[in-house]
Design a protein around this motif. Structure first.
Motif, PDB file in Angstrom:
ATOM      1  N   PRO A  91       2.443 -51.689 -11.114  1.00  0.00           N
ATOM      2  CA  PRO A  91       3.784 -51.900 -10.565  1.00  0.00           C
ATOM      3  C   PRO A  91       4.310 -50.692  -9.785  1.00  0.00           C
ATOM      4  CG  PRO A  91       3.690 -52.743 -12.790  1.00  0.00           C
ATOM      5  CD  PRO A  91       2.398 -52.018 -12.555  1.00  0.00           C
ATOM      6  N   CYS A  92       3.944 -49.493 -10.227  1.00  0.00           N
ATOM      7  CA  CYS A  92       4.351 -48.289  -9.504  1.00  0.00           C
ATOM      8  C   CYS A  92       3.672 -48.227  -8.132  1.00  0.00           C
ATOM      9  CB  CYS A  92       4.005 -47.053 -10.331  1.00  0.00           C
ATOM     10  SG  CYS A  92       4.504 -45.501  -9.578  1.00  0.00           S
ATOM     11  N   ILE A  93       2.386 -48.520  -8.091  1.00  0.00           N
ATOM     12  CA  ILE A  93       1.644 -48.512  -6.821  1.00  0.00           C
ATOM     13  C   ILE A  93       2.181 -49.584  -5.875  1.00  0.00           C
ATOM     14  CG2 ILE A  93      -0.620 -48.996  -5.784  1.00  0.00           C
ATOM     15  CD1 ILE A  93      -0.494 -46.278  -7.082  1.00  0.00           C
ATOM     16  N   THR A 125       2.892 -36.832  -7.050  1.00  0.00           N
ATOM     17  CA  THR A 125       3.874 -37.094  -8.118  1.00  0.00           C
ATOM     18  C   THR A 125       3.380 -38.049  -9.196  1.00  0.00           C
ATOM     19  OG1 THR A 125       4.851 -38.961  -6.888  1.00  0.00           O
ATOM     20  CG2 THR A 125       5.754 -36.751  -6.462  1.00  0.00           C
ATOM     21  N   GLY A 126       2.174 -38.585  -9.051  1.00  0.00           N
ATOM     22  CA  GLY A 126       1.684 -39.607  -9.974  1.00  0.00           C
ATOM     23  C   GLY A 126       1.663 -39.164 -11.424  1.00  0.00           C
ATOM     24  N   SER A 127       1.173 -37.962 -11.675  1.00  0.00           N
ATOM     25  CA  SER A 127       1.101 -37.468 -13.059  1.00  0.00           C
ATOM     26  C   SER A 127       2.492 -37.330 -13.671  1.00  0.00           C
ATOM     27  CB  SER A 127       0.375 -36.122 -13.087  1.00  0.00           C
ATOM     28  OG  SER A 127      -0.962 -36.276 -12.652  1.00  0.00           O
ATOM     29  N   LEU A 175       8.428 -40.892 -16.870  1.00  0.00           N
ATOM     30  CA  LEU A 175       9.082 -42.204 -16.895  1.00  0.00           C
ATOM     31  C   LEU A 175       8.472 -43.135 -17.937  1.00  0.00           C
ATOM     32  CD1 LEU A 175       9.695 -42.913 -13.097  1.00  0.00           C
ATOM     33  CD2 LEU A 175      11.317 -42.081 -14.792  1.00  0.00           C
ATOM     34  N   PHE A 176       7.139 -43.142 -18.022  1.00  0.00           N
ATOM     35  CA  PHE A 176       6.485 -44.076 -18.933  1.00  0.00           C
ATOM     36  C   PHE A 176       6.074 -43.435 -20.257  1.00  0.00           C
ATOM     37  CE2 PHE A 176       5.471 -46.169 -14.781  1.00  0.00           C
ATOM     38  CZ  PHE A 176       6.119 -47.356 -15.029  1.00  0.00           C
ATOM     39  N   ALA A 210      -1.056 -43.480 -17.757  1.00  0.00           N
ATOM     40  CA  ALA A 210      -0.453 -44.140 -16.596  1.00  0.00           C
ATOM     41  C   ALA A 210      -0.436 -43.208 -15.397  1.00  0.00           C
ATOM     42  CB  ALA A 210       0.968 -44.599 -16.937  1.00  0.00           C
ATOM     43  N   GLY A 211      -0.116 -41.921 -15.621  1.00  0.00           N
ATOM     44  CA  GLY A 211      -0.118 -40.951 -14.530  1.00  0.00           C
ATOM     45  C   GLY A 211      -1.492 -40.783 -13.920  1.00  0.00           C
ATOM     46  N   SER A 212      -2.523 -40.737 -14.763  1.00  0.00           N
ATOM     47  CA  SER A 212      -3.894 -40.617 -14.266  1.00  0.00           C
ATOM     48  C   SER A 212      -4.295 -41.838 -13.435  1.00  0.00           C
ATOM     49  CB  SER A 212      -4.850 -40.454 -15.451  1.00  0.00           C
ATOM     50  OG  SER A 212      -6.199 -40.423 -15.020  1.00  0.00           O
ATOM     51  N   PHE A 213      -3.904 -43.024 -13.900  1.00  0.00           N
ATOM     52  CA  PHE A 213      -4.219 -44.254 -13.153  1.00  0.00           C
ATOM     53  C   PHE A 213      -3.508 -44.262 -11.798  1.00  0.00           C
ATOM     54  CE2 PHE A 213      -4.816 -46.754 -17.383  1.00  0.00           C
ATOM     55  CZ  PHE A 213      -6.000 -46.061 -17.604  1.00  0.00           C
ATOM     56  N   ILE A 214      -2.259 -43.832 -11.787  1.00  0.00           N
ATOM     57  CA  ILE A 214      -1.477 -43.830 -10.548  1.00  0.00           C
ATOM     58  C   ILE A 214      -2.122 -42.930  -9.508  1.00  0.00           C
ATOM     59  CG2 ILE A 214       0.722 -43.106  -9.511  1.00  0.00           C
ATOM     60  CD1 ILE A 214       2.058 -44.047 -12.158  1.00  0.00           C
TER      61      ILE A 214
END
Length: 445
Positions: free
Chosen positions: A283-285, A340-342, A348-349, A354-358
């Motif tokens: 959802p972030c992507i 900013t993904g990490s 936020l989550f 999740a940061g690694s996936f983003i």
């Protein structure tokens, strides 16, 4: 209003609405993850392939076909016939949706145990089934207005749907907290129904308001049959494509947790990882794709109109401009998410995973955001079968990564497959559109 101004205005309205709903949805996902945990979110996400499959079967193909037919009718000055098409589509999709609701309720336990591999999904599917008749009405009316290039009603209904969904879930949760009642993730599914009910009522109010009433647009039986044949001729390939693609997506969704277990994870850990990927990282992507989705929605009727007028110079210009803008947007988002993904995942989550996936998924942005637009253009020129084949190839690559790479590399194998699939879709679409425009130029010489 010129076609360029209509696209810009419609895109602007849909983009504002898309960002507003995605902004709300983003924090709604955060609320769900904090309230029900990663496993609860994973269970919630597990039913979405069935949701998408049923929606594709009942409404998605008709909505696109109706949009294209309405655009053609209004270009020829046949407004009355366009309204009759709307009535026909509503009657047909509601009937199909009611049948789908009954079948899903009857076979909910079988689907949950045999396909989703989790009996807890059965209750969620039964609740979910009530959404489809309302979603059918909502979808048809939105398709009609998209064909007219009038985005006010669809945009407002989208906003109303999201607000109703989030508000209803939050109110039920607060009620439970005050009365000592613990609700599971099923209240999030109930929120889907609330959103569809309220948005469909709004759409009905809009379409039976100032300009027309359902009594005025109701066609005679011969017209109904003619309209139905036209809609089915266009929508059956689209519906078949959507259904088959959703079946493949369902296979993919079901296989990911199972293949993660083959990689060495426990059932709970695999479901949690799946929930983090599909309920948080993706959802972030997809958040910035509100812009390209809006462009895609406006492009389909516009491309159909340009094709009907046989204006190849305008067709070529609009394709080049749109593709360039989407690639530029995707590249900017890619750079931003890499930086900013990490932080997004951790802050936020509350999930470093999740940061690694983003960060890994950020690389697909230039292709992902452009692919939706390219597929919309191909559908707009009437090559719906080709768009299906292209999407199917991309999805088969993803399924291949699930079956072959996840047991060896874990979830990162799937992320690599996502990147490869989006890149292939991008290349196939670009090559075909280049060929199409070259052939049309030769015919005009």
């Amino acid at each position: 209003m010129s076609r360029k101004r209509a696209i810009i205005k419609g895109t602007f309205i849909l983009t504002l609405t898309g960002f507003a709903t995605r902004f709300m949805g983003f924090f709604y996902r955060v609320f769900l993850s904090h309230t029900f945990g990663e496993e609860g979110v994973g269970l919630y996400q597990l039913i979405f392939p069935i949701y998408a499959l049923c929606f594709s079967l009942t409404s998605a193909g008709i909505e696109i076909a109706l949009s294209r037919c309405v655009a053609k009718r209004t270009t020829l000055g046949q407004e009355k016939e366009a309204r009759e098409l709307l009535y026909t589509s509503i009657v047909f999709t509601v009937i199909i949706s009611c049948i789908t609701t009954l079948l899903l309720q009857k076979y909910a336990w079988f689907i949950s145990s045999a396909f989703l591999k989790d009996d807890r999904c059965a209750e969620l599917l039964v609740i979910l089934s009530y959404a489809f008749p309302f979603a059918a009405v909502h979808s048809c009316i939105c398709g009609y207005y998209f064909g007219l290039k009038m985005t006010g009603v669809p945009a407002t209904s989208q906003l109303i749907e999201q607000v109703a969904r989030i508000t209803s879930v939050y109110l039920i949760y607060v009620f439970g907290q005050k009365n000592g009642v613990t609700f599971g993730i099923s209240i999030a599914v109930a929120g889907l129904i609330a959103g569809e009910v309220i948005s469909s009522l709004f759409c009905l109010k809009a379409v039976t308001g100032k300009a027309m009433s359902m009594q005025k647009i109701r066609p005679a039986l011969p017209s109904f049959g003619k309209n139905m044949r036209e809609l089915l001729f266009l929508s059956i390939p689209l519906t078949g494509s959507r259904v088959l693609l959703n079946v493949l997506q369902s296979v993919e969704a079901i296989s990911i947790p199972l293949r993660l277990q083959a990689y060495g994870m426990t059932n709970k850990a695999a479901l949690s990882t799946y929930g983090v990927l599909t309920g948080m990282a993706l959802p972030c992507i997809l958040f910035p794709s509100a812009i390209t989705n809006s462009i895609s929605t406006m492009l389909l009727p516009t491309v159909a109109e340009i094709q009907a007028l046989d204006n190849q110079r305008e067709m070529s210009a609009i394709i080049k401009k749109v593709v360039s803008c989407c690639v530029l947007l995707g590249s900017g988002c890619c750079a931003l998410l890499l930086l900013t993904g990490s932080w997004i995942g951790s802050f936020l989550f509350h999930s470093p995973a999740a940061g690694s996936f983003i960060v890994t998924l950020a690389w697909i942005c230039p292709f992902l955001y452009t692919d939706n637009t390219l597929i919309s253009i191909i559908n707009g020129i009437g090559k719906t079968t080709l768009s299906f084949v292209i999407n199917a190839v991309g999805l088969l690559i993803r399924i291949g990564s699930v079956l072959l790479l996840i047991p060896v590399y874990g979830i990162r194998g799937y992320l690599w497959g996502l990147l490869a699939s989006q890149l292939c879709i991008f290349l196939f679409c670009i090559l075909y559109l280049y060929y199409y425009l070259a052939i049309r130029r030769k015919k005009c010489v």
